[in-house]
Design a protein around this motif. Sequence first.
Motif, PDB file in Angstrom:
ATOM      1  N   ALA A  31     -12.905  -6.504 -11.644  1.00 28.87           N
ATOM      2  CA  ALA A  31     -11.741  -5.713 -11.226  1.00 28.87           C
ATOM      3  C   ALA A  31     -11.475  -5.862  -9.734  1.00 28.87           C
ATOM      4  CB  ALA A  31     -11.958  -4.241 -11.589  1.00 28.87           C
ATOM      5  N   VAL A  32     -12.544  -5.937  -8.940  1.00 27.61           N
ATOM      6  CA  VAL A  32     -12.379  -6.083  -7.493  1.00 27.61           C
ATOM      7  C   VAL A  32     -11.849  -7.478  -7.157  1.00 27.61           C
ATOM      8  CG1 VAL A  32     -13.573  -6.013  -5.267  1.00 27.61           C
ATOM      9  CG2 VAL A  32     -14.178  -4.369  -7.050  1.00 27.61           C
ATOM     10  N   VAL A  33     -12.381  -8.493  -7.837  1.00 29.77           N
ATOM     11  CA  VAL A  33     -11.904  -9.866  -7.629  1.00 29.77           C
ATOM     12  C   VAL A  33     -10.427  -9.972  -8.014  1.00 29.77           C
ATOM     13  CG1 VAL A  33     -12.152 -12.264  -8.379  1.00 29.77           C
ATOM     14  CG2 VAL A  33     -14.185 -10.893  -7.917  1.00 29.77           C
ATOM     15  N   ALA A  34     -10.054  -9.368  -9.137  1.00 28.54           N
ATOM     16  CA  ALA A  34      -8.651  -9.408  -9.571  1.00 28.54           C
ATOM     17  C   ALA A  34      -7.747  -8.694  -8.565  1.00 28.54           C
ATOM     18  CB  ALA A  34      -8.516  -8.775 -10.951  1.00 28.54           C
ATOM     19  N   ALA A  35      -8.235  -7.588  -7.997  1.00 24.09           N
ATOM     20  CA  ALA A  35      -7.437  -6.857  -7.012  1.00 24.09           C
ATOM     21  C   ALA A  35      -7.256  -7.669  -5.732  1.00 24.09           C
ATOM     22  CB  ALA A  35      -8.104  -5.518  -6.697  1.00 24.09           C
ATOM     23  N   LEU A  36      -8.293  -8.421  -5.354  1.00 30.47           N
ATOM     24  CA  LEU A  36      -8.173  -9.287  -4.176  1.00 30.47           C
ATOM     25  C   LEU A  36      -7.121 -10.373  -4.418  1.00 30.47           C
ATOM     26  CD1 LEU A  36      -9.183 -10.042  -1.357  1.00 30.47           C
ATOM     27  CD2 LEU A  36     -10.987 -11.387  -2.444  1.00 30.47           C
ATOM     28  N   GLN A  37      -7.153 -10.966  -5.609  1.00 33.78           N
ATOM     29  CA  GLN A  37      -6.157 -11.984  -5.943  1.00 33.78           C
ATOM     30  C   GLN A  37      -4.752 -11.379  -5.959  1.00 33.78           C
ATOM     31  OE1 GLN A  37      -7.897 -13.101  -9.688  1.00 33.78           O
ATOM     32  NE2 GLN A  37      -9.010 -14.844  -8.814  1.00 33.78           N
ATOM     33  N   GLU A  38      -4.626 -10.195  -6.527  1.00 31.54           N
ATOM     34  CA  GLU A  38      -3.334  -9.514  -6.560  1.00 31.54           C
ATOM     35  C   GLU A  38      -2.857  -9.203  -5.142  1.00 31.54           C
ATOM     36  OE1 GLU A  38      -1.670  -5.987  -9.286  1.00 31.54           O
ATOM     37  OE2 GLU A  38      -3.085  -5.266  -7.755  1.00 31.54           O
ATOM     38  N   GLY A  39      -3.788  -8.747  -4.298  1.00 30.48           N
ATOM     39  CA  GLY A  39      -3.431  -8.414  -2.923  1.00 30.48           C
ATOM     40  C   GLY A  39      -2.927  -9.620  -2.152  1.00 30.48           C
ATOM     41  N   ALA A  40      -3.548 -10.782  -2.381  1.00 33.59           N
ATOM     42  CA  ALA A  40      -3.086 -12.002  -1.712  1.00 33.59           C
ATOM     43  C   ALA A  40      -1.677 -12.369  -2.177  1.00 33.59           C
ATOM     44  CB  ALA A  40      -4.056 -13.148  -1.971  1.00 33.59           C
ATOM     45  N   GLY A  41      -1.403 -12.164  -3.464  1.00 34.11           N
ATOM     46  CA  GLY A  41      -0.067 -12.444  -3.982  1.00 34.11           C
ATOM     47  C   GLY A  41       0.987 -11.517  -3.403  1.00 34.11           C
ATOM     48  N   LEU A  42       0.603 -10.255  -3.183  1.00 31.07           N
ATOM     49  CA  LEU A  42       1.545  -9.265  -2.660  1.00 31.07           C
ATOM     50  C   LEU A  42       1.744  -9.378  -1.154  1.00 31.07           C
ATOM     51  CD1 LEU A  42       0.362  -6.117  -4.655  1.00 31.07           C
ATOM     52  CD2 LEU A  42       2.561  -7.276  -4.919  1.00 31.07           C
ATOM     53  N   HIS A  43       0.645  -9.643  -0.427  1.00 33.13           N
ATOM     54  CA  HIS A  43       0.675  -9.503   1.026  1.00 33.13           C
ATOM     55  C   HIS A  43       0.400 -10.798   1.783  1.00 33.13           C
ATOM     56  CE1 HIS A  43       0.771  -5.142   0.500  1.00 33.13           C
ATOM     57  NE2 HIS A  43      -0.238  -5.244  -0.341  1.00 33.13           N
ATOM     58  N   GLY A  44       0.113 -11.882   1.073  1.00 37.19           N
ATOM     59  CA  GLY A  44      -0.185 -13.131   1.746  1.00 37.19           C
ATOM     60  C   GLY A  44      -1.642 -13.233   2.161  1.00 37.19           C
ATOM     61  N   ALA A  45      -1.950 -14.288   2.925  1.00 33.67           N
ATOM     62  CA  ALA A  45      -3.340 -14.581   3.263  1.00 33.67           C
ATOM     63  C   ALA A  45      -3.819 -13.865   4.517  1.00 33.67           C
ATOM     64  CB  ALA A  45      -3.519 -16.090   3.449  1.00 33.67           C
ATOM     65  N   GLY A  46      -2.947 -13.597   5.462  1.00 38.78           N
ATOM     66  CA  GLY A  46      -3.378 -13.007   6.727  1.00 38.78           C
ATOM     67  C   GLY A  46      -2.438 -11.923   7.189  1.00 38.78           C
ATOM     68  N   SER A  47      -2.839 -11.216   8.251  1.00 40.17           N
ATOM     69  CA  SER A  47      -2.033 -10.113   8.775  1.00 40.17           C
ATOM     70  C   SER A  47      -1.114 -10.550   9.908  1.00 40.17           C
ATOM     71  CB  SER A  47      -2.946  -8.989   9.266  1.00 40.17           C
ATOM     72  OG  SER A  47      -3.720  -9.437  10.366  1.00 40.17           O
ATOM     73  N   GLY A  48      -1.518 -11.594  10.653  1.00 41.80           N
ATOM     74  CA  GLY A  48      -0.634 -12.152  11.662  1.00 41.80           C
ATOM     75  C   GLY A  48      -0.687 -11.541  13.038  1.00 41.80           C
ATOM     76  N   ALA A  49      -1.246 -10.337  13.171  1.00 37.74           N
ATOM     77  CA  ALA A  49      -1.259  -9.683  14.485  1.00 37.74           C
ATOM     78  C   ALA A  49      -2.224  -8.509  14.440  1.00 37.74           C
ATOM     79  CB  ALA A  49       0.144  -9.198  14.873  1.00 37.74           C
ATOM     80  N   SER A  50      -2.404  -7.868  15.575  1.00 39.85           N
ATOM     81  CA  SER A  50      -3.231  -6.660  15.629  1.00 39.85           C
ATOM     82  C   SER A  50      -2.494  -5.510  14.940  1.00 39.85           C
ATOM     83  CB  SER A  50      -3.530  -6.283  17.081  1.00 39.85           C
ATOM     84  OG  SER A  50      -2.350  -5.843  17.726  1.00 39.85           O
ATOM     85  N   HIS A  51      -3.251  -4.459  14.643  1.00 37.05           N
ATOM     86  CA  HIS A  51      -2.656  -3.298  13.971  1.00 37.05           C
ATOM     87  C   HIS A  51      -1.510  -2.703  14.781  1.00 37.05           C
ATOM     88  CE1 HIS A  51      -5.338  -2.679  10.507  1.00 37.05           C
ATOM     89  NE2 HIS A  51      -6.306  -3.149  11.280  1.00 37.05           N
ATOM     90  N   LEU A  52      -1.616  -2.716  16.105  1.00 33.74           N
ATOM     91  CA  LEU A  52      -0.623  -2.051  16.949  1.00 33.74           C
ATOM     92  C   LEU A  52       0.563  -2.943  17.289  1.00 33.74           C
ATOM     93  CD1 LEU A  52      -2.948  -0.025  19.328  1.00 33.74           C
ATOM     94  CD2 LEU A  52      -1.767   0.736  17.260  1.00 33.74           C
ATOM     95  N   ILE A  53       0.550  -4.185  16.807  1.00 35.70           N
ATOM     96  CA  ILE A  53       1.714  -5.057  16.974  1.00 35.70           C
ATOM     97  C   ILE A  53       2.482  -5.087  15.647  1.00 35.70           C
ATOM     98  CG2 ILE A  53       2.538  -7.354  17.627  1.00 35.70           C
ATOM     99  CD1 ILE A  53       1.284  -5.800  19.926  1.00 35.70           C
ATOM    100  N   SER A  54       2.099  -5.973  14.746  1.00 38.12           N
ATOM    101  CA  SER A  54       2.790  -6.013  13.448  1.00 38.12           C
ATOM    102  C   SER A  54       1.824  -6.201  12.285  1.00 38.12           C
ATOM    103  CB  SER A  54       3.822  -7.153  13.435  1.00 38.12           C
ATOM    104  OG  SER A  54       3.165  -8.407  13.565  1.00 38.12           O
TER     105      SER A  54
END
Length: 393
Positions: free
Chosen positions: A57-80
């Motif tokens: 279930a955790v592995v599936a959620a990680l795969q789902e999360g990558a599909g929803l949000h992409g591979a990276g965050s792109g910036a610090s929390h206080l930027i974007s």
Amino acid sequence: MHLIDTLEARMAQLDAQHLRRRTRPTQSPCEPHVKLNNRDCLAFCSNDYLGLANHPAVVAALQEGAGLHGAGSGASHLISGHSQAHEALEHRLAEFVNPQFETCRTLFFCTGYMANLAVTPALAATGEPTAIFSEALNHASLIDAVRLARGARMHVYPHGDLRTLETRLAQETATNKLIVTDSVFSMDGDIAPLPQLLALAERYGAWLIVDDAHGFGVLGAGGRGVLEHFGLKSPHIVYMGTLGKAAGVGGAFVAACPQVIDWLVQKARTYIFSTAAPPALAHALCTSLDVIAGLQGHSRRQHLQALIAHLRERMASSSWRLLSSDTPIQPLILGSNETALAVSAQLEAQGLWVPAIRPPTVPPGTARLRIALSAAHSINDVDRLADTLKALQ
């Protein structure tokens, strides 16, 4: 070249002392039965205490999360880089640990090390005279955090020595006091006397900073960690929980009263100046929390306690001494670096992976095997380990 020659000479010294460290690449997911050097091996070395690192279930959620949000965050929390997934995880964590606080907020970090480096220096940066009281066996991240607290007076009190700690608290004139401790000590497996430490924090007006890296998910009836284990609640507590051990994924969080979290957002350099962890991790961690809090988490903690008791019973007659520990960390003291490495190698030759722990991680003369149990182990796995260890004596 002189610089390289110096490094090679120092590495030769480490070799002579049996202190050189090397990585050990595995060819399988994190679970008890792994492939090491392309050989099947039964591992007793990960901190995946509830067996969630490869939970479907955790592995599936990680795969789902990558599909929803992409591979990276792109910036610090206080930027974007602060995504909806990060926000949802922080709210979920606050709900999970809230019974141990009057009011609670949480802040998500990339790692436990980064979280610890954030808290102590930030709370020491209030402009008031500050004194820090650090447990002698604290993790390296807590030690480094104390060193980064500019201008603060540092006191290191002996392991578990409440009398010495209280004497130093009473003598200290600083108006801003911080008591810093691990909950479960990572190399000994014992639990800090948190009720007494909290009583001292409240008596002397100090913050109590608790690193529950090895307790979160494991201790307490609901897996909420050491505070639930002892039934503690106080605005003096600043709590750090790691999410790459029992939670099976990665990252960490700090839980405290809202004013502390607001202050960390302003002053915690490892939060302000780090790219946020991939949001897919936060998405997966919400599922991990569901497992920890549910019936499956409860049954896994029960099974883990049964494994701990079984190993200790099987090793009770051994000439090699297990340190006293009621946690998944079961250290077997062997003494010399050479002996610890030799026994670890003999175990590996028989398909058992138990790492040797040597100085400076532990004091000289206390090299050991750090046996780490997981709810994914079976009783038969523990019996195999105990039988092999007894045969090697």
